[in-house]
Enzyme design. Structure first.
Site, PDB file in Angstrom:
ATOM      1  N   CYS A   1     -44.492  32.674 -30.555  1.00 31.12           N
ATOM      2  CA  CYS A   1     -43.880  33.643 -31.464  1.00 31.12           C
ATOM      3  C   CYS A   1     -42.922  34.527 -30.674  1.00 31.12           C
ATOM      4  CB  CYS A   1     -44.967  34.494 -32.127  1.00 31.12           C
ATOM      5  SG  CYS A   1     -44.331  35.690 -33.318  1.00 31.12           S
TER       6      CYS A   1
ATOM      7  N   GLU B   1     -47.219  25.379 -36.293  1.00 35.00           N
ATOM      8  CA  GLU B   1     -48.382  26.279 -36.297  1.00 35.00           C
ATOM      9  C   GLU B   1     -48.065  27.517 -35.484  1.00 35.00           C
ATOM     10  OE1 GLU B   1     -52.219  27.496 -34.000  1.00 35.00           O
ATOM     11  OE2 GLU B   1     -50.261  26.739 -33.313  1.00 35.00           O
TER      12      GLU B   1
ATOM     13  N   ARG C   1     -60.689  31.793 -36.880  1.00 37.59           N
ATOM     14  CA  ARG C   1     -59.357  31.606 -36.298  1.00 37.59           C
ATOM     15  C   ARG C   1     -58.344  31.404 -37.421  1.00 37.59           C
ATOM     16  NH1 ARG C   1     -58.129  29.947 -31.115  1.00 37.59           N
ATOM     17  NH2 ARG C   1     -56.032  29.156 -30.731  1.00 37.59           N
TER      18      ARG C   1
ATOM     19  N   ARG D   1     -54.578  30.973 -38.678  1.00 36.62           N
ATOM     20  CA  ARG D   1     -53.268  30.564 -38.195  1.00 36.62           C
ATOM     21  C   ARG D   1     -52.374  30.199 -39.383  1.00 36.62           C
ATOM     22  NH1 ARG D   1     -54.801  32.762 -34.367  1.00 36.62           N
ATOM     23  NH2 ARG D   1     -54.879  32.067 -32.193  1.00 36.62           N
TER      24      ARG D   1
END
Length: 439
Positions: A73, A111, A155, A157
Site C-alpha cells: 500500500c 489483495e 485477518r 483484507r
C-alpha cells in the site's frame, strides 16, 4: 481439471500458488524481490522467481489468463483533476497495472490491507479502481476475513477483482449498510468512467476452526515466557492500563453482559466489583483495581500445571485424573490469543488477551503473537511457533517442514507467514473465478 495460466507478482512464499495450483492453474511467471522469500519460493515450487518486478519489460511477460498479487500500500501523487493510470507511476501497483495493460489477462485479483479503502482519504483506492477501468476492466471489491475460511485468525483484507470488459456486463454495485466497504463503493460510484459488477463473493457466516485446533501438541520450552514475564502480563489485566477501548479482563467474567456494558464494570479475580468505572466519562476518575493475585503453585509447568482443578479463589487440593476410568474435570482448559507476549509494552491498541475460543490476532511480519493456556486464573503463556503461524495462513505442514529442512531460520519463517496471503481465502475466491479464466 480446468486449466488456466497465471502470473504472480509480489509472490512471497506463494499463498496464491498454494491455492491456484490445486485449482488447475499453472504459474508462468512469478516475481519477488526479497532474497529469503525467493529461496523459500524455489524450495516450495521448484523454480526461482524472476526477481524485481520493476526490472521486467511488460512485453516479455508470458501470456496468461489471471494476474494476481498483494501489492504494498503506497500513497499516490494525484496532481491533476483526473484519476487514472498515469497517477500510479512510481508505485508498485503501477507495475501490476502496466503488465495488465500490455498483456490484457482475463482477470486481475489483487489483495491488500483493509485500510486501503480509506487510505489517503480514499484517493488511493479511487485511483486504483479508475486505473483498472481505464485499461479495460470492470471492477468489484470486498473485505474478507480469514476466520470465516477455516483458519482461526482474525485477518481482514481487501480483495479487488477486475474482469476484462469483453467477459462481463457492467452493472451498478449492490450497496447495503454503512460499513467501510459500502462507504467506499458509494464514494467510488460517483467517479466518472467507473465500470462495476457484482462478484459472487464467498459467504462469511461461520467460524469453524478454533485456535486450539491448530496448536502443536508438544512445544519446546524456548517458546514459553518465564514465570516472571508471565506474572507481569497477567498483572496487566488488573491494571487500568489494560482497560482501553477494547478492554476486557481475562480474570473473572460477567454472565450475559456484553460490549460497552461489560466495559463499565471493574473485574477482580473473584468476580465483579459493584463499582462502575469512570472510563473518562463525566469527569469520573479511573477505577481502583484489585491487587493482582498471583497464581499459586507457580513451580508447576506445562501439563503438570493444567492437571490441577482451579477455583477462582485458588487451587483445589484434588489433582485431576487423566484417564483411569475417572471423570474429567468440569473446568476446561482455556486457550486465549495473546498480543505480542514477548513485548512488555504492546505496540498495538486493543486487548492484550482475547477471550477463550476467540481467533488469533492478525499475523504480521513485525510482531510475534502468542497464546495463553490453562485453567483460570492460572495460565502459561508462549509465543506461537512458526508451524502454527503457517497453519494460521492455510499452508500445509509439509510446506513449513520443507523450508525448515532448507535451513530457513525461525525469524524468516515468522516474517514469511506474516506477509503471506491466506491460502483458504484464495481457494474460495479462485473457485468462483474459474468461469472467467479457464478454457
Amino acid at each position: 481439471m480446468r486449466i488456466f495460466k497465471y502470473v504472480s507478482l509480489f509472490s512471497g512464499i506463494g499463498g496464491f500458488e498454494q491455492a491456484l495450483n490445486k485449482l488447475g492453474g499453472t504459474c508462468v511467471m512469478a516475481s519477488e524481490i526479497d532474497k529469503f522469500a525467493n529461496k523459500a519460493y524455489e524450495v516450495l515450487y521448484g523454480e526461482p522467481t524472476i526477481g524485481d518486478v520493476t526490472k521486467i519489460d511488460e512485453n516479455d511477460v508470458p501470456d496468461h489468463d489471471l494476474l494476481v498479487g498483494g501489492f504494498p500500500c503506497q500513497a499516490f501523487s494525484v496532481a491533476g483533476k483526473r484519476l487514472g493510470f498515469e497517477d500510479t507511476r512510481g508505485t508498485l501497483f503501477f507495475e501490476m497495472a502496466r503488465i495488465a495493460k500490455a498483456k490484457q489477462p482475463k482477470v486481475i485479483l489483487a489483495e491488500n490491507v483493509k485500510g486501503l479503502i480509506s487510505h489517503d482519504k480514499g484517493k488511493t483506492l479511487n485511483t486504483i479502481i479508475q486505473t483498472l477501468c481505464d485499461i479495460g476492466y470492470t471492477v468489484d471489491f470486498n473485505v474478507l476475513n480469514s476466520k470465516y475460511f477455516g483458519v482461526p485468525q482474525n485477518r481482514e483484507r481487501i480483495f479487488i477483482i477486475a474482469i476484462r470488459d469483453d467477459l462481463i456486463t457492467p452493472e451498478p454495485w449492490h450497496i447495503e449498510g454503512t460499513n467501510v466497504v459500502a462507504k467506499g463503493k458509494r464514494r467510488i460510484s460517483q467517479i466518472d468512467g467507473i465500470k462495476t459488477f457484482n462478484f459472487d463473493w464467498p459467504p462469511q457466516t461461520e467460524v469453524t476452526t478454533r485456535l486450539r485446533d491448530i496448536l502443536e501438541d508438544n512445544v519446546d520450552e524456548k517458546y514459553y515466557l518465564s514465570e516472571e514475564k508471565t506474572a507481569k502480563l497477567v498483572a496487566q489485566l488488573e491494571s487500568h492500563q489494560e482497560i482501553d477501548s477494547d478492554g476486557l479482563q481475562m480474570l473473572g467474567k460477567i454472565e450475559g453482559i456484553n460490549g460497552h456494558e461489560q466495559r463499565k464494570k471493574v473485574y477482580s479475580v473473584s468476580g465483579v466489583s459493584p463499582t462502575p468505572s469512570g472510563l473518562g466519562i463525566g469527569g469520573n476518575t479511573e477505577p481502583k483495581i484489585a491487587e493482582p493475585q498471583m497464581p499459586r503453585h507457580v513451580d508447576l509447568k506445562g501439563h503438570d500445571a493444567i492437571k490441577r482443578v482451579y477455583s477462582m479463589e485458588g487451587v483445589e487440593p484434588t489433582l485431576t485424573t487423566m484417564g483411569g476410568g475417572h471423570r474429567e474435570p468440569k473446568i476446561a482448559e482455556e486457550v486465549r490469543p495473546v498480543l505480542t507476549p514477548d513485548r512488555e509494552n504492546k505496540r498495538q491498541n486493543g486487548r492484550r488477551f482475547k477471550d477463550d475460543g476467540e481467533e488469533s490476532f492478525t499475523l504480521t511480519a513485525q510482531d510475534r503473537h502468542g497464546v495463553a493456556t490453562g485453567i483460570p486464573p492460572h495460565y502459561r503463556i508462549r509465543k506461537l511457533t512458526p508451524l502454527e503461524c503457517f497453519r494460521l495462513q492455510g499452508f500445509p505442514d509439509e510446506a513449513h517442514q520443507a523450508l525448515v529442512d532448507a535451513g530457513i531460520s525461525n525469524s524468516q519463517l515468522y516474517k514469511m507467514a506474516g506477509n503471506a496471503v491466506t491460502v483458504n481465502v484464495i481457494d474460495a475466491i479462485g473457485r468462483r473465478l474459474l468461469r472467467y479464466v479457464t478454457y
